[in-house]
Each structure stands twice: as structure tokens, then as C-alpha cells.
Design a protein around this motif. Structure first.
Motif, mmCIF file in Angstrom:
data_model
loop_
_atom_site.group_PDB
_atom_site.id
_atom_site.type_symbol
_atom_site.label_atom_id
_atom_site.label_comp_id
_atom_site.label_asym_id
_atom_site.label_seq_id
_atom_site.Cartn_x
_atom_site.Cartn_y
_atom_site.Cartn_z
ATOM 1 N N VAL A 41 -48.315 70.571 -23.027
ATOM 2 C CA VAL A 41 -47.456 72.058 -22.205
ATOM 3 C C VAL A 41 -46.976 72.167 -23.283
ATOM 4 O O VAL A 41 -46.691 73.019 -23.279
ATOM 5 N N MET A 42 -46.427 71.449 -24.435
ATOM 6 C CA MET A 42 -45.866 71.947 -25.371
ATOM 7 C C MET A 42 -46.093 73.238 -25.869
ATOM 8 O O MET A 42 -45.684 74.032 -26.512
ATOM 9 N N LEU A 43 -47.253 72.554 -26.700
ATOM 10 C CA LEU A 43 -48.415 73.444 -27.590
ATOM 11 C C LEU A 43 -48.952 74.985 -26.570
ATOM 12 O O LEU A 43 -48.388 75.662 -27.281
ATOM 13 N N LEU A 44 -48.691 74.997 -25.402
ATOM 14 C CA LEU A 44 -49.103 75.995 -24.591
ATOM 15 C C LEU A 44 -47.883 76.438 -24.604
ATOM 16 O O LEU A 44 -47.775 78.023 -24.448
ATOM 17 N N LEU A 45 -47.074 76.170 -24.447
ATOM 18 C CA LEU A 45 -45.528 76.850 -24.259
ATOM 19 C C LEU A 45 -45.624 77.843 -25.392
ATOM 20 O O LEU A 45 -44.756 78.878 -25.846
ATOM 21 N N GLU B 287 -38.389 83.447 -38.703
ATOM 22 C CA GLU B 287 -40.425 83.591 -38.184
ATOM 23 C C GLU B 287 -40.828 81.888 -38.714
ATOM 24 O O GLU B 287 -41.501 80.927 -37.808
ATOM 25 N N LEU B 288 -40.522 82.169 -40.243
ATOM 26 C CA LEU B 288 -40.699 80.240 -40.417
ATOM 27 C C LEU B 288 -40.188 79.395 -40.314
ATOM 28 O O LEU B 288 -40.726 78.446 -39.707
ATOM 29 N N VAL B 289 -38.778 79.958 -39.861
ATOM 30 C CA VAL B 289 -37.461 78.878 -39.993
ATOM 31 C C VAL B 289 -38.079 78.388 -38.389
ATOM 32 O O VAL B 289 -38.668 77.327 -38.113
ATOM 33 N N ARG B 290 -38.976 79.715 -37.582
ATOM 34 C CA ARG B 290 -39.040 78.795 -36.008
ATOM 35 C C ARG B 290 -40.383 77.816 -35.889
ATOM 36 O O ARG B 290 -40.833 76.802 -35.409
ATOM 37 N N PHE C 207 -41.815 70.952 -20.047
ATOM 38 C CA PHE C 207 -40.457 71.716 -19.469
ATOM 39 C C PHE C 207 -39.229 72.018 -19.189
ATOM 40 O O PHE C 207 -38.450 73.180 -20.320
ATOM 41 N N ALA C 208 -39.119 70.939 -19.547
ATOM 42 C CA ALA C 208 -37.434 70.877 -19.500
ATOM 43 C C ALA C 208 -36.523 70.964 -20.866
ATOM 44 O O ALA C 208 -36.160 70.933 -21.135
ATOM 45 N N ALA C 209 -37.553 69.854 -21.438
ATOM 46 C CA ALA C 209 -37.064 70.394 -23.017
ATOM 47 C C ALA C 209 -37.198 71.788 -24.102
ATOM 48 O O ALA C 209 -35.897 71.301 -24.791
ATOM 49 N N LEU C 210 -38.502 72.924 -23.736
ATOM 50 C CA LEU C 210 -38.455 73.274 -23.541
ATOM 51 C C LEU C 210 -38.114 74.911 -23.394
ATOM 52 O O LEU C 210 -37.053 75.819 -23.819
ATOM 53 N N GLY C 211 -37.522 74.659 -21.713
ATOM 54 C CA GLY C 211 -36.984 75.175 -20.728
ATOM 55 C C GLY C 211 -38.047 77.155 -20.758
ATOM 56 O O GLY C 211 -39.172 76.249 -21.673
ATOM 57 N N ASP C 212 -37.295 78.115 -20.693
ATOM 58 C CA ASP C 212 -38.373 79.402 -20.186
ATOM 59 C C ASP C 212 -37.832 80.390 -21.534
ATOM 60 O O ASP C 212 -38.616 81.336 -21.542
ATOM 61 N N GLY C 213 -37.803 79.682 -22.403
ATOM 62 C CA GLY C 213 -37.491 80.462 -23.525
ATOM 63 C C GLY C 213 -36.436 81.715 -23.668
ATOM 64 O O GLY C 213 -36.202 82.219 -24.815
ATOM 65 N N GLN C 214 -35.308 81.424 -22.783
ATOM 66 C CA GLN C 214 -34.177 82.912 -22.332
ATOM 67 C C GLN C 214 -33.283 81.952 -24.013
ATOM 68 O O GLN C 214 -32.587 83.148 -23.989
ATOM 69 N N THR C 215 -33.302 81.159 -23.847
ATOM 70 C CA THR C 215 -32.290 80.383 -24.394
ATOM 71 C C THR C 215 -32.521 79.416 -25.742
ATOM 72 O O THR C 215 -33.685 79.147 -25.465
ATOM 73 N N ALA D 267 -47.087 78.259 -27.628
ATOM 74 C CA ALA D 267 -48.241 79.476 -28.000
ATOM 75 C C ALA D 267 -48.269 80.397 -26.872
ATOM 76 O O ALA D 267 -48.846 81.602 -26.874
ATOM 77 N N THR D 268 -47.716 80.604 -26.192
ATOM 78 C CA THR D 268 -47.078 81.643 -25.005
ATOM 79 C C THR D 268 -45.890 82.314 -24.689
ATOM 80 O O THR D 268 -45.857 82.914 -24.373
ATOM 81 N N ARG D 269 -44.600 81.864 -25.684
ATOM 82 C CA ARG D 269 -43.730 81.849 -25.455
ATOM 83 C C ARG D 269 -42.586 82.068 -27.152
ATOM 84 O O ARG D 269 -43.305 81.097 -27.402
#
Length: 459
Positions: free
Chosen positions: A190-194, A249-252, A90-98, A196-198
Motif C-alpha cells: 500500500v505504501m508503494l501504491l500511495l 524532487e530528488l529529496v522526496r 494509510f495512517a503513516a502517509l496520510g492523504d498527501g495534503q500535509t 506512486a499515485t500521490r
């Protein structure tokens, strides 16, 4: 006797040695006799002696309590590792807003893990016996959860036993790497879940470094994941990833695959291999564990457990702490009936009239006669044993200990409290003391000789 693993037998033997080293010799006459009767080499006899003493003095139950506490502490640390791993993700990826700075994220996910891994490896190479903080925490929690005062002697004995084969490093290494493996698996999941959903965008930033540094670092870190098919971004993708506005999308997706691959290889697989290696070394060394027979605590017992000749009449030093007297019964195959008297005077004629099927063991009035009978009963335990006692004497601890030891060598035992000789009377308070003591031992008693029971097994 409780079934124990070879390691637990050695562990308890070492615990008894430390206990005697600090508190003085234990009351071990019966333990030594049983160990001699069971046979085997010195190491086997030392273990059999120690296990009997440990069972008597409550060390076996203390060991079980400590192991339960150790499992509970391990479970708590495992839960903490899983929660910590999820927190890292969670700390590494954040909420996806930034946008996610990939190298900051990588540092958050693997930085502490790699620093502690390097510290563990250096301690293993140069210090010999590393003091892993997680290992110390686990031992401390195990003691707290055990809640048994006798368990305090177990940890020092275990550490001393393992140090002889340098197994501490591998046992704690298995624990430390296993917990970090759980943390990394939790972080990866948790990384994979985040992801997959963000929707995450990945960038890198610098003030003083050139883009070539990030290209080289990305390629170097992506070599091993690439062997698993987790290919990282190309040079053009890395150079373009300075602003998410230009990220396709490919780069992300490529950056996401690269980040997952790096965490998988350098976090999960690295810890998995180290945990497996430590576990292999632990099991290999555990199977080679043995007692150090040259230690003073063991060498002093050599003559008592493997005597070159039988030595009778030697009085041992009284132990500092006396154990509780208890009775019981043998689990060995038994046969026949036996009657014996303890310290009778000439006012009581002996033996009483007995049927042919009941054997008279005489009067035990010396150390030699007691030891001789106990050795005989250890080899040929009777099915029924009657012990005649003179209730004019006080039920002192020595007599009760002998009664308990005799009872533990027979399948069933009854006590015959003799009547007072003609013209004499029994003291009521002393007779009450006998009743109370025998009830505490759990032995049946009567004022008449149990002839029918001795002959037939019932009244």
C-alpha cells in the motif's frame, strides 16, 4: 480406515489417552485384538488401538472438523493482518495534503511490530513456552468454528504432545511471524501504491534534539537497506528536510526510497527470516515426535497389547460411557464361508447339515470361545458369514456387540433367526426387537439357514 499423517496419528493417540484418563477405560476388546494382530512395537500398537477407537467414537471426524475450523480461523486472521497492514500504511502517509514526518511514519509502520517482536523474543528466551496472544486467539477461533463437542478434547492433547519436544513455541512462532509478515507485506504494498499515485513531502521536526541526532539515526537505519541498493538521503538532505518548501524532487524520492527500504528490511525481511526459522524448527521437531511410553495410560496397556502370555477369562471394568454398536465389513482379502451360533441351548441341535465348503465355527458360549474365533477371523476373514441366533433370548447389548464385531471381520454377513423348538412359540414383541436391532446394524436376516448363499455366494 482414514488416512492420517504421522502427527495426526500421534495426536489422536494422545487424545484417546486423555479421554480414558478422565472418563475411565473404554470398551477396547476389539481394538486391542486388532492392534495385536497388526503387530509392530508397542508404540505402533498403541496408535493402531487408539485410531480404531477414535474412528469408532467419532474422534476422527471431530479432528477433521477442528482442522477445517483451524483453516477458517487462519484465513480470517490472515485477512485481518492484510487489512491491518494496509491501515498502518494509510495512517503513516496520510492523504498527501500535509508533509509526512518520516520518523512518526516509521514509528507508525514499525513501532508496534518491533515491540511485539521484542516481546515474543523475550518470551521465547526466558519463559520457554511463550503464550502468544495471536496463537491463543487462533486456537479459540478454531474451537468456535469446529462446532463439535468432541473436538474440545483435541486441543489439550495437541498441546501436551507438542510440549514434550517444546514445539509449541515454534508452531505458534510460525503462526505469529507469518501473520506479521502478511501485515508488513500489505503495508509495504500500500505504501508503494500511495507513493506512486500521490505526491508526498517528507520532513522531520524537533524541539529539544539537534539535527545531528536525526542524521545519525537516518544513517544507522539506512545501513542494511543500503546493502540492497536502497540508499538513504545524504547528510545535507537530512539537514534540509525541516521544511518541504526546500525539498526538491530528488529529496522526496530519496526519503521515499529510504522509508521503503527500512520497512522492507526491518519489517518484511525480519519477519520472513523468523517465520522461516520457526518453520524449520517446527518441521525438524515434528519429525522427531513420539509417544511417551512411560505415561501411566500407556504403560497399563503394555501387557494387553504385547502380552507375555495369553490371558483368558479376565473381565475388564465396564466403561462409564458405552459406544454405539455398529456392524460393517472387513477390507481385507477374504475367502470361504463360515457359520457360527451364539449361546444356543440343547433344544436346538447343532450343527445343521452343511456342504463341505462351509465350515462350522461351533457355538459361542464363553469368553474364551468368542476371543478364539475373533482372533482366527482377524487372521483369516471369511467371505461369507452366517450367525445363528435364538430369538427367544432378548437382543441385549452384549449379543449385538458380538454380532457387530463378527460382522466387521467378514466381507458379508447374514443372521439366521432360529425357529422355536417344537411345542413352543416365539414372543412377537421380542422378535420385533430383534428385527429392529438387526435393521439398525444393517444386517440381513431370515428364519431359514442360508445354505445356498453360504455355498455359492448367491441365493
Amino acid at each position: 480406515m482414514t488416512q492420517l499423517s504421522p502427527l495426526q496419528r500421534l495426536w489422536l493417540t494422545e487424545t484417546v489417552r486423555l479421554r480414558e484418563e478422565h472418563a475411565g477405560p473404554l470398551d477396547d476388546l476389539e481394538a486391542n485384538r486388532r492392534a495385536r494382530n497388526d503387530g509392530g512395537d508397542l508404540a505402533t500398537r498403541l496408535q493402531n488401538r487408539a485410531l480404531w477407537l477414535a474412528e469408532r467414537d467419532g474422534l476422527v471426524s471431530a479432528l477433521k472438523h477442528w482442522l477445517q475450523g483451524a483453516r477458517l480461523a487462519l484465513f480470517g486472521l490472515a485477512v485481518l493482518a492484510i487489512i491491518s497492514g494496509a491501515g498502518l500504511a494509510f495512517a503513516a502517509l496520510g492523504d498527501g495534503q500535509t508533509p509526512v514526518n518520516v520518523f512518526w511514519a516509521l514509528g507508525s509502520l514499525l513501532g508496534l511490530n518491533l515491540i511485539l517482536l521484542l516481546s515474543w523474543a523475550l518470551g521465547l528466551l526466558f519463559a520457554g513456552e511463550h503464550g502468544a496472544s495471536l496463537g491463543r486467539l487462533w486456537l479459540w477461533l478454531s474451537d468456535k468454528f469446529a462446532r463439535d463437542a468432541k473436538a474440545a478434547q483435541l486441543v489439550p492433547a495437541l498441546l501436551l504432545l507438542l510440549q514434550r519436544q517444546k514445539l509449541n513455541r515454534w508452531a505458534l512462532g510460525t503462526l505469529v511471524n507469518g501473520l506479521w509478515l502478511l501485515a508488513m507485506l500489505s503495508a509495504l504494498t500500500v505504501m508503494l501504491l500511495l507513493m506512486a499515485t500521490r505526491r508526498y513531502g517528507f520532513i522531520w521536526e524537533t524541539t529539544i534534539l539537534s539535527a545531528d541526532v536525526f542524521v545519525s539515526a537516518t544513517r544507522a537505519l539506512g545501513v542494511l537497506p543500503g546493502w540492497l541498493g536502497l540508499n538513504g538521503p545524504t547528510e545535507d538532505m537530512v539537514r534540509a528536510s525541516t521544511d518541504t518548501a526546500y525539498s526538491s524532487e530528488l529529496v522526496r524520492q530519496t526519503w521515499a526510497v529510504w522509508l521503503v527500504g527500512v520497512v522492507l528490511v526491518y519489517g518484511v525481511i525480519a519477519r520472513l527470516l523468523l517465520a522461516a526459522f520457526c518453520l524449520w524448527r517446527w518441521k525438524r521437531g515434528r519429525n522427531a515426535l513420539q509417544l511417551d511410553l512411560n505415561l501411566p495410560g500407556y504403560s497399563q496397556l503394555r501387557e494387553r497389547l504385547m502380552p507375555s502370555s495369553e490371558r483368558l477369562g479376565v473381565n475388564d471394568i465396564a466403561p462409564e460411557h458405552l459406544h454405539t454398536v455398529h456392524a460393517g465389513q472387513t477390507d481385507l482379502q477374504t475367502d470361504g464361508a463360515l457359520i457360527v451360533a451364539i449361546e444356543l441351548d440343547d433344544q436346538h441341535p447343532w450343527p445343521p447339515t452343511l456342504p463341505d465348503s462351509v465350515k462350522d465355527a461351533g457355538i459361542l458360549d464363553s469368553r474364551e470361545s468368542r476371543q478364539k474365533l475373533l482372533e482366527q477371523m482377524t487372521r483369516f476373514p471369511p467371505a461369507r458369514l452366517a450367525i445363528a441366533c435364538d430369538p427367544r433370548r432378548s437382543p441385549d447389548r452384549g449379543s449385538l456387540a458380538l454380532i457387530g464385531e463378527l460382522a466387521r471381520s467378514a466381507a458379508e454377513t447374514r443372521i439366521w433367526l432360529l425357529q422355536a423348538p417344537p411345542g413352543q412359540a416365539l414372543d412377537a414383541d421380542r422378535l420385533s426387537d430383534w428385527h429392529h436391532a438387526l435393521e439398525q446394524l444393517g444386517l440381513a436376516f431370515a428364519t431359514s439357514v442360508p445354505i445356498n448363499w453360504l455355498e455359492t455366494g448367491h441365493d
